[in-house]
Design an enzyme around this catalytic site. Structure first.
Site, short mmCIF file in Angstrom:
data_model
loop_
_atom_site.label_atom_id
_atom_site.label_comp_id
_atom_site.label_asym_id
_atom_site.label_seq_id
_atom_site.Cartn_x
_atom_site.Cartn_y
_atom_site.Cartn_z
N LYS A 81 49.75 30.86 41.27
CA LYS A 81 49.26 32.13 42.02
C LYS A 81 50.27 32.31 43.10
O LYS A 81 50.72 31.78 43.61
CB LYS A 81 47.79 32.30 42.31
CG LYS A 81 47.14 31.16 43.10
CD LYS A 81 45.77 31.21 43.19
CE LYS A 81 45.10 30.82 41.83
NZ LYS A 81 43.95 31.53 41.51
N ARG A 82 50.20 33.59 43.86
CA ARG A 82 50.48 33.99 44.88
C ARG A 82 50.24 32.92 46.15
O ARG A 82 48.90 32.49 46.05
CB ARG A 82 50.33 35.21 45.22
CG ARG A 82 51.03 35.74 46.52
CD ARG A 82 51.03 37.42 46.71
NE ARG A 82 49.58 37.94 46.48
CZ ARG A 82 48.91 37.99 47.29
NH1 ARG A 82 48.88 38.01 48.81
NH2 ARG A 82 47.28 38.58 46.96
N HIS B 251 41.43 46.69 45.59
CA HIS B 251 41.78 45.51 45.06
C HIS B 251 41.71 44.44 46.31
O HIS B 251 41.96 43.25 46.11
CB HIS B 251 43.41 45.57 44.53
CG HIS B 251 43.30 46.17 43.22
ND1 HIS B 251 42.84 45.54 42.17
CD2 HIS B 251 43.93 47.47 42.89
CE1 HIS B 251 43.41 46.18 41.03
NE2 HIS B 251 43.98 47.58 41.54
N LYS C 35 43.80 31.99 49.13
CA LYS C 35 43.68 31.14 47.89
C LYS C 35 43.66 29.61 48.05
O LYS C 35 43.35 29.03 46.97
CB LYS C 35 44.91 31.48 47.13
CG LYS C 35 44.83 33.06 46.68
CD LYS C 35 46.14 33.57 46.04
CE LYS C 35 46.20 34.94 45.88
NZ LYS C 35 44.92 35.44 44.92
N LYS D 159 43.17 34.18 31.95
CA LYS D 159 44.09 33.85 31.08
C LYS D 159 44.07 32.37 30.60
O LYS D 159 44.24 31.87 29.54
CB LYS D 159 45.61 34.28 31.60
CG LYS D 159 45.81 35.55 32.03
CD LYS D 159 47.14 35.54 32.95
CE LYS D 159 47.09 37.08 33.41
NZ LYS D 159 48.13 37.19 34.57
N THR E 49 42.87 37.40 37.84
CA THR E 49 42.91 37.26 36.32
C THR E 49 43.42 36.05 35.94
O THR E 49 43.39 35.79 34.42
CB THR E 49 43.86 38.64 35.79
OG1 THR E 49 45.11 38.42 36.72
CG2 THR E 49 43.15 39.85 36.34
#
Length: 847
Positions: free
Chosen positions: A560-561, A369, A566, A672, A668
């Site tokens: 998100k985290r 992952h 990111k 969504k 993901t």
């Protein structure tokens, strides 16, 4: 609920699905389970009663599923994951049972609001983010596709922390998700197992002259399983999520208590229960590392013993373990299971090494992952040996035999031996868990096309050279049941009215929406449904933060985290750029925007926590500036979780997926957002590439460096200062930060965030800034054309069908697990008697 399924319930009036029966059962549970007359019941009493009412309707299917798996022996998926971010159970079970409207009517008849009751559920915080959310989606799809499966994990007493924002900074609070009890789980003490830790090994020859090893542990703990039902959509299959809690072998030492040592009398209980106390204990200390390793070993040791129990119940020898179970390692956290199965087969069941190794490799498969080297777990050799002395011996033996094969395959390539070894020899020696997972599995998969390619070409390149046939790619997916049918009922009803309800289990049918993108009447209904969602989210934001936001503004969302790769801070640089433009030209024509952030930073990740403070500090300035007249709003919504996501994804206009290309394995959230009609702005990273291809480049706002361009730029010698000097807007933005404009005049507050970027910009913020800002201008122009935006929104949803977790699970079943569906027929047990009069009681064999 299909008519056939309803008729199967006709003989069981206690668990019938009519509104009237549900109402009676609910009142019975208020009185008999909660022990209160209805007029004195609290909101939690009402939730507990309704949860038990629904669980009663799952149990018949649950038992029927267990019986079907006994009657039709088949390969079973055993999904090992340290995280299961399952989300609230009640609403999802109502959707999957097909009784949402019946339950709503039953509550209305009693003067109750179903939405208020649903809001009482405390969701299990048993995950940190995408990994746990993916595991939950996969469990939903496995049951929906009628695949025999068990999810194995840890029943953390305290889940991922509750996040509060105090003075702009993250503060972690205890997540006591079990404080009101958990009506969905059943404790299975009769299937408890013992797990050994520490100690030493003894080598000896048995009475038959065979070389043997005995593990003499320093301590033993008990693993107790807690089962939760995972129901498929409109089928009878209810699979099991089995989570393990650690207990002491002797919870109370009576002689010690009698001597007056009251704390000592319960010390073993406290020590043992620490194993499953909290999700991801901080591993910055040696004690934290040891606890995390013990935690990972504990749950795989419990799970493998449980699988062997089920194997014996089917009358199969351990040599056929791989025929019964397809064991999936969800990242490296459960990778020690490979060494544990070898120990069980060789030491406990007397299988020869080669036979045991063949069984092990055929049983396990590994999902990678991450592309971040630091996220590939490694354990210091002394620590690993201290916690798991026998397993270290087994890992070393596996490594010795593996490296012999490498020497033959790659004759004379000594550097490859060092790279492939299960033991890292650089500095302090470590056990490389990703290497163990690769060597001990028959299949290795990435989770998006780009991720899988980079995994083969970079992170696991040597293993791909050794075994190219092991590698495959399966792009992640999400369940449309929770993330569209449940979380977005307004849009779901519109979609179903337009194309029928088949999309819920065949998301590719959303393609039938494409012609409606050019239907002005449909687009108006689409926009009305989305506006209702935005109004609902605005109310949540006001309640949680006190900030009023305008539903007519563009909701630009990044949830998100919190992590450097990111690049939440890149999004904030754009906000400051817009702020600077408006302050410099007050009449500038820009679409009003609300920037909404959410996500948690790991407690020990100080840089990420500083990023949260940066977001909230910019929000404080922007939101208080009267000159902006609500043209910009910035909100950080605390404690982002599944429940929160169910409100956010349906209301977003724009989704931020802006990680540095080559760093995000999949993602993901983008899926969504897309299936709920939001548009994505993103780099060509992870699943963004496939999503852009699916929805069409005209409906995806792509920008920035590609992964090959990132590698090339770094190889050429990346100079972030050059980007700074040739971009006046970037200089202005960083200048405001450096002057302390967003930190009450104190330039030191955010110095750690950006000063280093002029010399060392690890995630290439400055290189991508110009392209990002330009792309955001295109977003603004598109949003200012409402009919055009609505059309893109419809197409984003219509073309998102590939990203269902049902599709992903079918690919796992066909290409890795080799499992087939097992249809489940309901047992007719109106009085609780077995279906077959002569079947007797098969104790201890149930899934």
């Amino acid at each position: 609920m299909t008519e056939a399924s309803r008729s199967e319930h006709a003989d069981d009036t206690r668990t019938a699905l009519s509104s009237a029966t549900i109402r009676r059962a609910f009142l019975d549970h208020v009185f008999h389970t909660q022990g209160k007359p209805p007029e004195h019941a609290s909101q939690n009493d009402l939730y507990q009663a309704l949860a038990h009412t629904v669980r009663d309707r799952l149990v018949q299917r649950w038992i029927s599923t267990s019986e079907a798996y006994l009657d039709q022996p088949s390969r079973t998926v055993a999904y090992l994951s340290a995280e299961f971010l399952i989300g609230p159970h009640l609403g999802n079970n109502l959707i999957n049972l097909g009784i949402y409207s019946e339950v709503e009517a039953a509550m209305q008849a009693l003067g109750l609001d179903l939405e208020q009751i649903l809001a009482q559920e405390i969701e299990p915080g048993l995950g940190n983010g995408g990994l746990g959310r993916l595991a939950a989606c996969f469990m939903d799809s496995l049951a929906t596709l009628e695949i025999p499966a068990l999810g194995y994990g840890i029943r953390y007493e305290y889940g991922i922390f509750q996040q509060a924002i105090i003075d702009g900074m993250q503060v972690e609070k205890t997540d006591s998700w079990l404080r009101n009890g958990n009506p969905w789980e059943i404790q299975r003490s009769e299937w408890a197992v013992q797990v050994r830790l520490g100690g030493h090994t003894e080598h000896y020859t048995d009475d038959r002259g065979r070389y043997r090893v005995r593990w003499v542990p320093a301590k033993t703990v008990v693993g107790v399983p807690f089962d939760s039902p995972i129901l498929g959509y409109r089928v009878n299959t209810v699979n099991t999520l089995r989570l393990w809690r650690a207990e002491a072998t002797e919870a109370f030492d009576f002689p010690t208590f009698n001597r007056g040592d009251y704390l000592g009398a319960v010390s073993k209980k406290v020590t043992s229960e620490n194993l499953t106390k909290v999700l991801y204990p901080n591993d910055e200390t040696e004690q934290g590392k040891e606890l995390r390793l013990e935690q990972q070993y504990f749950f795989v040791a419990c799970s493998l013993q449980d699988m062997l129990r089920l194997l014996a119940a089917d009358g199969m020898p351990v040599s056929r373990f791989h025929e019964k179970f397809a064991v999936q390692l969800n990242d490296t956290h459960p990778a020690v299971a490979i060494a544990e199965l070898m120990r069980l087969l060789v030491d406990e069941h007397d299988l020869p090494w080669d036979e045991a190794w063949d069984v092990t490799r055929q049983a396990f498969a590994y999902t990678n992952h991450t592309l971040l080297p630091e996220a590939l777990e490694q354990w210091p050799l002394p620590l690993f040996g201290r916690v798991l002395p026998r397993h270290l011996e087994i890992v070393l033996e596996i490594n010795t035999r593996f490296l012999e094969a490498v020497r033959i395959r790659f004759y004379g390539d000594d550097s490859r031996l060092a790279r492939l070894s299960l033991i890292s020899e650089h500095g302090e020696r470590h056990v490389r868990m990703a290497h163990l997972a690769c060597v001990g599995s028959h299949a290795i998969n990435g989770v998006a096309a780009l991720h899988s390619r980079l995994m083969r070409e970079d992170v696991l390149r040597d293993f791909h050279d050794m075994w190219p046939e092991k590698f495959t790619s399966i792009t992640n997916g999400v369940t449309p049941r929770r993330w569209l049918a449940l979380s977005n009922p307004r849009l779901s009803r519109l979609v179903t009215d337009a194309i029928g309800e088949g999309w819920v289990t065949d998301l590719e049918r959303l393609r039938a929406l494409e012609p409606f993108a050019d239907d002005a009447g449909f687009r108006e209904q689409w926009q009305a449904a989305r506006r209702d969602n935005k109004v609902a989210l605005a109310e949540l934001v006001r309640d949680c933060t006190g900030v009023a936001i305008d539903p007519s503004s563009m909701f630009d969302v990044m949830v998100k985290r919190i992590h450097e790769y990111k690049r939440q801070h890149l999004a904030v640089l754009h906000i400051i750029a817009l702020y600077h433009r408006i302050k410099s030209a007050p009449n500038l024509d820009l679409a009003p925007r609300t920037f909404l952030f959410g996500g948690k930073a790991a407690p020990g990740y100080e840089y990420a926590k500083l990023m949260i403070r940066f977001i909230t500090s910019v929000a404080d300035v922007v939101n208080r500036d009267p000159q902006l007249r609500d043209r910009l709003k910035v909100v950080f919504l605390p404690n982002f979780n599944v429940s929160c996501g169910q409100r956010i994804y349906p209301a977003a206009d724009l989704s931020e997926q802006i990680s540095l290309a080559g760093k995000e394995a999949s993602g993901t959230g983008n899926m969504k957002f897309a299936m709920n009609g939001a548009l994505n702005i993103g780099t060509m990273d992870g699943a963004n590439i496939e999503l852009c291809d699916a929805v069409g480049a005209d409906n995806f706002f792509a920008f920035g460096l590609t992964a090959p361009a990132v590698y090339a730029l770094r190889a050429a010698g990346y100079d972030p200062a050059a980007y700074y000097h040739r971009n006046p807007e970037l200089r202005a933005v960083l200048g405001l930060i450096q002057q302390g404009f967003f930190s009450h005049g104190d330039p030191a507050v955010f110095r750690g965030l950006f000063d280093e970027h002029l010399r060392h910009d690890p995630y290439l913020l400055l290189a991508d800034f110009g392209a990002y800002v330009e792309c955001q201008q295109r977003v603004c122009e598109a949003y200012m054309q409402p009919q055009h935006w609505q059309r893109m929104s419809v197409l984003s949803c219509a073309r998102s069908g590939h990203f269902s977790s049902d599709r992903a699970i079918r690919e796992y079943c066909e290409r890795i697990w080799r499992v087939k569906p097992v249809p489940v027929h309901l047992l007719h047990r109106a009085s609780g008697t077995p279906r077959h009069a002569d079947s007797g009681i098969r104790a201890g064999k149930g899934h």
